[in-house]
Design a protein around this motif. Structure first.
Motif, PDB file in Angstrom:
ATOM      1  N   LEU A 547     -27.528 -13.931  -0.771  1.00  0.00           N
ATOM      2  CA  LEU A 547     -26.401 -14.115   0.142  1.00  0.00           C
ATOM      3  C   LEU A 547     -26.801 -13.734   1.565  1.00  0.00           C
ATOM      4  O   LEU A 547     -26.419 -14.395   2.532  1.00  0.00           O
ATOM      5  N   LYS A 548     -27.559 -12.658   1.684  1.00  0.00           N
ATOM      6  CA  LYS A 548     -27.991 -12.201   3.004  1.00  0.00           C
ATOM      7  C   LYS A 548     -28.878 -13.221   3.699  1.00  0.00           C
ATOM      8  O   LYS A 548     -28.754 -13.469   4.904  1.00  0.00           O
ATOM      9  N   ASP A 549     -29.781 -13.824   2.944  1.00  0.00           N
ATOM     10  CA  ASP A 549     -30.776 -14.713   3.553  1.00  0.00           C
ATOM     11  C   ASP A 549     -30.289 -16.143   3.709  1.00  0.00           C
ATOM     12  O   ASP A 549     -30.879 -16.911   4.473  1.00  0.00           O
ATOM     13  N   SER A 550     -29.241 -16.526   3.006  1.00  0.00           N
ATOM     14  CA  SER A 550     -28.753 -17.904   3.104  1.00  0.00           C
ATOM     15  C   SER A 550     -28.130 -18.142   4.474  1.00  0.00           C
ATOM     16  O   SER A 550     -27.779 -17.200   5.192  1.00  0.00           O
ATOM     17  N   ASP A 551     -28.003 -19.414   4.829  1.00  0.00           N
ATOM     18  CA  ASP A 551     -27.360 -19.739   6.105  1.00  0.00           C
ATOM     19  C   ASP A 551     -25.891 -19.338   6.083  1.00  0.00           C
ATOM     20  O   ASP A 551     -25.364 -18.870   7.091  1.00  0.00           O
ATOM     21  N   ILE A 552     -25.251 -19.538   4.935  1.00  0.00           N
ATOM     22  CA  ILE A 552     -23.857 -19.132   4.768  1.00  0.00           C
ATOM     23  C   ILE A 552     -23.714 -18.464   3.405  1.00  0.00           C
ATOM     24  O   ILE A 552     -24.013 -19.072   2.378  1.00  0.00           O
ATOM     25  N   GLY A 553     -23.269 -17.207   3.415  1.00  0.00           N
ATOM     26  CA  GLY A 553     -23.029 -16.493   2.176  1.00  0.00           C
ATOM     27  C   GLY A 553     -21.551 -16.551   1.819  1.00  0.00           C
ATOM     28  O   GLY A 553     -20.695 -16.253   2.655  1.00  0.00           O
ATOM     29  N   VAL A 554     -21.265 -16.950   0.579  1.00  0.00           N
ATOM     30  CA  VAL A 554     -19.878 -17.071   0.118  1.00  0.00           C
ATOM     31  C   VAL A 554     -19.705 -16.160  -1.092  1.00  0.00           C
ATOM     32  O   VAL A 554     -20.365 -16.356  -2.119  1.00  0.00           O
ATOM     33  N   ALA A 555     -18.843 -15.164  -0.969  1.00  0.00           N
ATOM     34  CA  ALA A 555     -18.627 -14.212  -2.057  1.00  0.00           C
ATOM     35  C   ALA A 555     -17.248 -14.415  -2.676  1.00  0.00           C
ATOM     36  O   ALA A 555     -16.307 -14.861  -2.009  1.00  0.00           O
ATOM     37  N   MET A 556     -17.138 -14.091  -3.950  1.00  0.00           N
ATOM     38  CA  MET A 556     -15.853 -14.121  -4.631  1.00  0.00           C
ATOM     39  C   MET A 556     -15.101 -12.817  -4.345  1.00  0.00           C
ATOM     40  O   MET A 556     -15.714 -11.745  -4.287  1.00  0.00           O
ATOM     41  N   GLY A 557     -13.790 -12.910  -4.198  1.00  0.00           N
ATOM     42  CA  GLY A 557     -13.004 -11.729  -3.878  1.00  0.00           C
ATOM     43  C   GLY A 557     -13.076 -10.661  -4.944  1.00  0.00           C
ATOM     44  O   GLY A 557     -12.964  -9.471  -4.661  1.00  0.00           O
ATOM     45  N   SER A 558     -13.267 -11.057  -6.215  1.00  0.00           N
ATOM     46  CA  SER A 558     -13.354 -10.095  -7.303  1.00  0.00           C
ATOM     47  C   SER A 558     -14.771  -9.577  -7.496  1.00  0.00           C
ATOM     48  O   SER A 558     -15.011  -8.784  -8.396  1.00  0.00           O
ATOM     49  N   GLY A 559     -15.677 -10.033  -6.660  1.00  0.00           N
ATOM     50  CA  GLY A 559     -17.069  -9.610  -6.781  1.00  0.00           C
ATOM     51  C   GLY A 559     -17.273  -8.177  -6.317  1.00  0.00           C
ATOM     52  O   GLY A 559     -16.333  -7.486  -5.914  1.00  0.00           O
ATOM     53  N   SER A 560     -18.503  -7.735  -6.359  1.00  0.00           N
ATOM     54  CA  SER A 560     -18.809  -6.359  -5.977  1.00  0.00           C
ATOM     55  C   SER A 560     -18.590  -6.163  -4.476  1.00  0.00           C
ATOM     56  O   SER A 560     -18.689  -7.104  -3.694  1.00  0.00           O
ATOM     57  N   PRO A 561     -18.275  -4.948  -4.060  1.00  0.00           N
ATOM     58  CA  PRO A 561     -18.108  -4.680  -2.627  1.00  0.00           C
ATOM     59  C   PRO A 561     -19.339  -5.056  -1.813  1.00  0.00           C
ATOM     60  O   PRO A 561     -19.225  -5.460  -0.661  1.00  0.00           O
ATOM     61  N   ALA A 562     -20.517  -4.917  -2.421  1.00  0.00           N
ATOM     62  CA  ALA A 562     -21.740  -5.238  -1.685  1.00  0.00           C
ATOM     63  C   ALA A 562     -21.816  -6.716  -1.333  1.00  0.00           C
ATOM     64  O   ALA A 562     -22.212  -7.084  -0.226  1.00  0.00           O
TER      65      ALA A 562
END
Length: 807
Positions: A547-562
């Motif tokens: 996620l850090k290295d991608s051009d756009i990082g997309v996280a799920m709301g229920s995912g980890s805080p990190a």
């Protein structure tokens, strides 16, 4: 080996101690959001360079006593008001969503664990940690059960670091495996988390290709404004032969349209509206350019679990292996599930199916990690038990492994319960593994996943399914969604390490299983090395690096805080199907900003050119004894010229649908239309004015007729440029252009508006010549547009939009 070392005072602070620290100000008093305050928003939207220029020109017009000619001053109010209103609306949406998505650490006070907001932490609080938890303040470890922390967000070092009792932990890092607690030693602005929070959820237009392109254009325009402005000022005040009042109003009329006052405004509005629209869909945009970035994406790397499938699982079957007994397997599973303080989705499903544990006391634990793919508990006389991936713990050639693979191929999640001949925390664990049972879990495919994948396929966006699960199981899910190549999954353990070779495989294949966190990161880098713009979706700790290295990082709301901390976009509703709306919003923003940029920059080009031509002609007339030439328009003329060719249409077009994938080269495409169009408008308007100009000693009626003649020519060609920019046509665009034409017919024919705006088209010969000049200009603009399209090999519409934009 001692598993958990507990320091004295592990009950945490008492309520009295917490209250005393609050009174002393030793709290984690960092802002819970990083968006600008209302005061900052108001100040930033009022005190702008464009408002300053328009404000000075407005004061000059007021000095002449002609308030009507100062109508352009309303642009100052409009620029500020619209910007303030839209940004405050977006700010409120962002603030509300930031609160919803905020991770709450668990603190221990008076011996009881409780969740609190990060701002409620005080100095010396005891904070509990588990896998995926983000460390929110700096501190010292008090308890450690094989605690491993990833500090890559701080140091760039990807390898997890063991944290024993007494070790220092820094806010901004996160727990990879194990559990424990730490005591807060630095809170508030002293902690690194304060800096991290300041970078998240910002309402700022940070670096992007779009913003960079607009800045380059504005810088170029500034260079043109200086000589053009000086020339027109000299001509109006010293060469035109007019008295100071008309000379001054003519100078203002020349300078006002040179300023692309609405371009930055429309860009801000388009981004702000995009954020608000996505906010209503429970999508938190932490950085505004993420909207633009996702619109440029051509590869989406999607994690399977939590993205294509739902997080929740259900225990389907416990299948004994060898001489294993059903009851023994169920007891061991129940004990392991009950002992796990922070169960993942698989363990949670086992706990729900087997809620009654046997009450075994564990003597050793081995937390799950994505590196080893198994976890374990030692229960003394009850044995050493492992739970993990069958293809890691079993002999691949065994019948049990083949059974597990067949089950996985049907889309089920399969874990192996096995016994070990040594404690699970031994250095050489797992040792000799004796299979006991296959634990079969059902993983539900999201009902909207297939539709989402089909959308991306239609938009020529490639999907790469990248998962840490068994490759066959991942392939089964991908195949059920009809993803091309899903029936031929790749085991990531067989992937080459060289970036170029890895990129070759990624270009050909779509589905990958058993991918390690460092491999996910390498895969993103390999795709980027081939010129792809990559978006990465994920919800687990193992997705953070990618996620850090991608051009756009997309996280799920229920995912980890990190994952939420490093992602630019957070899908708070956990719906992969929200992503197409984000892509569509980004494409709408980029395509429409490019459309309105054409209009504003065309006006700037023809205004600068007209000022140059009038200025040169005026200076030349003084040198060679010709009649002096003043600027053809009053400020009110340039105001109404912009109303229905730029201002109102630009606002409507900036909010219109646009679904074509964004392309690079924004500046070049805009200037290829704006420059020739502006040159044609400026030249034709100047010719029309010269034909109608009756000299400096003309009557007031003749001056008004000359200005009207030039204005008719200008408006005709400008409306045609609007029609070009609005292509391809749909019904509402016909209405838009028709309304613009009708508005000008109204202004030029109704006696009140003719008198108010000083318009006089009554001279048939002059009006006919103006229309002829306008027609010639229309033909030239159309030819220039088609020639440019032919030379560049683009379709015959000037901006991203194409047929899809009409939808």
């Amino acid at each position: 080996m001692s598993i958990t070392v507990q320091a004295s005072g592990a009950i945490g602070l008492t309520a009295a101690e917490v209250e005393q620290r609050r009174r002393d100000g030793r709290t984690n008093d960092v802002p819970d959001r990083a968006s600008r305050s209302v005061r900052d928003i108001v100040r930033a939207n009022i005190f702008t360079r464009i408002n300053a220029i328009l404000g000075v020109l407005f004061l000059l017009v007021l000095a002449t006593g002609s308030i009507v000619d100062g109508m352009f001053g309303l642009l100052i109010v409009a620029n500020s008001a619209v910007g303030i209103i839209q940004e405050i609306r977006a700010k409120r949406t962002l603030d509300q969503l930031a609160i919803v998505s905020q991770a709450k650490p668990t603190v221990r006070r008076d011996g009881k664990a409780q969740e609190v907001a990060p701002q409620e932490i005080v100095l010396d609080d005891l904070i509990e940690l588990g896998p995926g938890d983000q460390i929110v303040v700096d501190g010292v470890v008090e308890e450690s059960a094989l605690l491993e922390v990833d500090e890559s967000l701080l140091t760039g070092e990807a390898d997890p670091i063991d944290k024993a009792v007494g070790a220092t932990v820094m806010s901004g890092s996160y727990v990879v495996s194990g559990s424990g607690s730490y005591r807060a030693t630095k809170v508030g602005k002293d902690a690194y988390a304060a800096k991290l929070a300041d970078e998240a959820s910002k309402f700022t237009l940070v670096h992007s290709e779009l913003r960079t392109g607009i800045d380059r254009i504005l810088k170029f325009i500034t260079y043109l404004l200086i000589p053009a402005g000086l020339l027109i000022i000299y001509n109006q005040l010293f060469s035109s032969g007019e008295s100071w009042r008309p000379a001054l109003t003519g100078m203002v009329a020349a300078l006002v349209p040179m300023v692309p006052e609405g371009l930055v405004l429309m860009t801000s509005i388009a981004f702000a509206v995009g954020v608000v629209r996505l906010g209503r869909r429970q999508c938190l945009v932490q950085e505004l350019p993420a909207i633009e970035g996702l619109a440029r994406v051509d590869v989406v790397c999607a994690d399977k679990t939590g993205t294509l499938t739902e997080n929740g699982m259900r225990l389907s079957e416990i299948r004994p292996l060898g001489h294993g007994e059903q009851d023994a397997a169920r007891s061991a599973l129940a004990a392991m599930a009950a002992a796990d303080p922070r169960p993942n989705a698989s363990v949670q499903a086992i706990r729900e199916a087997l809620p009654e544990g046997p009450g075994w006391a564990h003597t050793a634990i081995a937390p799950f990690s994505s590196a080893k793919k198994w976890s374990g508990y030692s229960y003394g006389e009850h044995g050493n038990w492992l739970l993990g991936a069958p293809d890691v713990l079993l002999d691949p050639a065994s019948e049990d492994a083949r059974v597990a693979e067949r089950l996985g191929a049907s889309g089920l999640r399969v874990l192996l319960l096995a016994a070990s001949d040594r404690p699970v925390d031994a250095a050489d664990a797992p040792g000799v593994v004796t299979p006991a049972a296959l634990v079969v879990l059902e993983q539900k495919v999201r009902p909207d996943a297939r539709e989402t994948l089909e959308y991306f396929a239609e938009q020529n966006v490639s999907i790469k399914v990248i998962s840490g699960d068994n490759a066959v199981s991942v392939g089964a899910v991908a195949s059920s969604l009809h993803l091309p190549g899903g029936d031929h999954p790749v085991d990531a353990r067989e992937l080459p390490e060289a970036e170029s070779e890895l990129a070759d495989v990624l270009e050909r294949k779509t589905t990958f299983g058993r991918v390690r966190p460092d491999q996910k990161r390498a895969m993103v880098g390999a795709l980027q090395s081939r010129g792809h713009t990559v978006a990465m979706t994920g919800d687990g700790v193992n997705d953070v690096l990618a996620l850090k290295d991608s051009d756009i990082g997309v996280a799920m709301g229920s995912g980890s805080p990190a994952t939420r901390a490093v992602a630019q976009i957070v899908l708070l509703d956990n719906k992969f199907a929200t992503l197409p709306y984000v892509v569509g919003e980004g494409r709408r923003v980029i395509g429409n900003i490019e459309r309105v940029s054409n209009l504003f920059l065309t006006k700037t080009v023809y205004s600068v050119l007209l000022a140059f031509m009038v200025g040169v002609a005026g200076v030349g007339s003084k040198m060679f004894g010709y009649d002096p030439l003043g600027y053809p328009f009053l400020p009110r003329h340039v105001t109404i010229a912009a109303w229905f060719t730029i201002g109102i249409p630009a606002f409507i077009l900036s909010l219109a649908p646009n679904n074509e994938r964004a392309r690079s080269g924004f500046v070049g495409r805009v200037m290829r239309l704006a420059i020739p169009s502006g040159v044609v408008i400026g030249a034709c308007t100047f010719v029309s004015y010269l034909y109608a100009y009756a000299g400096p000693h003309a009557t007031e009626t003749e001056k008004v007729q000359a200005s009207t003649t030039a204005l008719i020519t200008l408006i005709m060609i400008a409306v045609w440029v609007l029609a070009i920019v609005a292509r391809p046509f749909v019904w509402w665009k016909y209405v838009l252009i028709g309304a613009s034409v009708a508005a000008y017919v109204f202004l030029f024919t109704v006696p009140f508006t003719r008198h108010f705006f000083k318009l006089d088209p009554s001279d048939i010969a002059l009006t006919t010549f103006a229309v002829l000049c306008g027609a010639v200009g229309i033909v030239l603009v159309e030819i220039a547009f088609w020639v440019s399209a032919r030379i560049t090999g683009t379709e015959a519409h000037p901006t991203p939009g194409g047929p899809a934009a009409a939808r």
